[in-house]
Enzyme design. Sequence first.
Site, PDB file in Angstrom:
ATOM      1  CG  ASP B  94      -0.305   0.074   2.501  1.00 12.33           C
ATOM      2  OD1 ASP B  94       0.915   0.282   2.539  1.00 12.33           O
ATOM      3  OD2 ASP B  94      -0.994  -0.060   3.522  1.00 12.33           O
ATOM      4  CG  ASP B 268      -6.202  -5.146   1.738  1.00 13.08           C
ATOM      5  OD1 ASP B 268      -6.770  -4.370   0.948  1.00 13.08           O
ATOM      6  OD2 ASP B 268      -5.842  -4.792   2.883  1.00 13.08           O
ATOM      7  CB  CYS B 306     -12.898 -26.302   7.864  1.00 10.18           C
ATOM      8  SG  CYS B 306     -11.270 -25.577   7.569  1.00 10.18           S
ATOM      9  CB  CYS B 308      -7.706 -25.839   7.564  1.00 11.19           C
ATOM     10  SG  CYS B 308      -8.043 -25.562   9.313  1.00 11.19           S
ATOM     11  CB  CYS B 311     -10.696 -28.164  10.827  1.00 11.38           C
ATOM     12  SG  CYS B 311     -11.373 -26.530  11.241  1.00 11.38           S
ATOM     13  CG  HIS B 337      -9.991 -22.125  11.066  1.00 17.92           C
ATOM     14  ND1 HIS B 337     -10.516 -23.234  10.438  1.00 17.92           N
ATOM     15  CD2 HIS B 337     -11.018 -21.242  11.172  1.00 17.92           C
ATOM     16  CE1 HIS B 337     -11.803 -23.041  10.200  1.00 17.92           C
ATOM     17  NE2 HIS B 337     -12.137 -21.842  10.632  1.00 17.92           N
TER      18      HIS B 337
END
Lengths: 373, 373
Positions: B94, B268, B306, B308, B311, B337
Amino acid sequence: MTAFNYDLLHRDPDSQARRGCITTTRGEIQTPVFMPVGTQGTVKAMLPEALKDIGAQIILANTYHLYLRPGHDLVKQMGGLHRFMNWDRPILTDSGGFQVFSLGELRRITEEGAAFQSHLDGSRHLLTPELSMDIQLALGSDIVMVFDECIPHPAERKYVVDSTNRSARWARRCRDVIPSGSGSALFGIVQGGMETDLRQQSAEQLQEIGFEGYALGGLSVGEETALMYDMMEYSLPLLPENRPRYVMGVGTPENLVEGVARGCDMFDCVMPTRNARNGVLFTTFGKISIKQAQYRDDDRPIDADCDCYVCRNYSRAYLRHLYRSGEILASVLNTHHNLYYYQQLMAAVRRSLEEGTFTSFRKNFYHKRDLSH
Amino acid sequence: MTAFNYDLLHRDPDSQARRGCITTTRGEIQTPVFMPVGTQGTVKAMLPEALKDIGAQIILANTYHLYLRPGHDLVKQMGGLHRFMNWDRPILTDSGGFQVFSLGELRRITEEGAAFQSHLDGSRHLLTPELSMDIQLALGSDIVMVFDECIPHPAERKYVVDSTNRSARWARRCRDVIPSGSGSALFGIVQGGMETDLRQQSAEQLQEIGFEGYALGGLSVGEETALMYDMMEYSLPLLPENRPRYVMGVGTPENLVEGVARGCDMFDCVMPTRNARNGVLFTTFGKISIKQAQYRDDDRPIDADCDCYVCRNYSRAYLRHLYRSGEILASVLNTHHNLYYYQQLMAAVRRSLEEGTFTSFRKNFYHKRDLSH
């Protein structure tokens, strides 16, 4: 279920050092070994997979902390500590005694046990040998430690006598809860303060009861390093050869090398993890404090001789930036490096014992440190 | 060196949603895309390898923060931000403008730039369009953002007019430093507050200059969600079809889905990472706060849908324990997560656009959330 066992594989001809292997139902532990400390059901800032990557064979968990939060009953309900924290290798649990005496408030010792108030919420508790065993069994510990009193230093001889005898009686009560040959191994803890005759007495009292392993407690409690080494040198040979020997709460890399030379097989200490969070990093040439201005534009890794993930990918300048910025990644990377350093040190110690080169290893270990001064 | 490019691959027949691909010298970015925020040269609590594992294609870094600490010259000396932080995929930086206005103290805007005092040490600085470009180039940014003023909401129309015009003049000065076809892509930022005619004017002013991509700034600054959606709906079609479109600082999972539907390609937000550190976790059925007592003995993963790492390996009860204990691993696992959730959400959005099923995807996305109430 394989029984707990210790095999003595190599003996150093020039010192008391020994290379061995502990067998547990959750796998083997090559000794001498350093056990990272996972106080509250996590080795701070380390994923279990990262611990495995760096070669951690066993970790230590704290009975006192897990008893108070989240509670051993909850951990048991969740399938035990291994499942709770996603760690399938062995876990050694301490007895809670050390923390009762260092963290608990308004503590009072009776024959029954130790009464104290929680450092978290002031709630009142009575930790007895029986409760300590119940907690450690509920956690699913692979190696349970007897409940004992860690005697402060210095201490009056009379206090040391009384405390050591009481700890021996407590040790028997622990053995009564966890008899030989049950699922968890039980280790006795030699006390006796800095008095050699009381250390000997304690070692004998414990062997009379009989344990799967033996620890030295009450060391690294503020005494001079030379005195600690003397106590190791005196006490370790009092223990049976066919059982693992563990010096609790020790220590610096130098302490580990000296402990091995005096016959110790197992170590644990918060030093690598705690120092990491304070920006103090271990290297082959000694410690460095990453926050120092000299590392501002230092593009080199922490330790050129280290091949850990951190040293392969990050500069001192970056680690200094993370530390100064209070970033979580500072703790993650610093902890990874420090624990790797400890694991690699012990791996090198084990190799040297296999090759019969421990004496030259030890000399070289100090030589590298001296070069940096 | 491949030039920066945007390919429009699929167009949703029922909305403004688009599936595209950005090509940079550091690899491709499949859009729509969510960019994790790495404020101080690290996405808080995430290793770069973990970011790759969860499919992060590009991250955002903050010019303001890195300018103040460790300084862009140092980062450049260390080989650029990619090498400094061990991240070889694209980085968008940015302009520093947003932080000057939200964090800087005693700030004062002139035609030249924005004067402010550092929130770290009170030191005085003048951030100009030219300096912002210099900083972003020193960092080695793949996508540079023009220096602009993020107009607060609400704001007087006269202020919005003046600020928007000044931001357009600043944008031209940025383009002068980084001409078309140089190593870094430069994105213009549409301002104009909540005034549609000024948004249109801003979009035209920027296209007259010409940029590799266009962003909407000044959204998610406290306005009603409906107004934000209206501004997206109005402004995004004003931008050229053959350039990527980025809505800055947005947002919730719902905001992302609605932004995509209105033609946005890039997002973002600190929400997934910041919420994670506060114990707030995103799931297919909405947000949960892991500290709640109801999760005390909840052996289930955060989100049964999920897959991931977190999880697959940890229970809500364990994550609650870590959070309550103030453990670093709480931030590590929660962040992993949440960012995975965001990455998977965008991957599912992209798949639905390829398959022409975005409308039903969007309906189902809300349906799952409603079921939980």
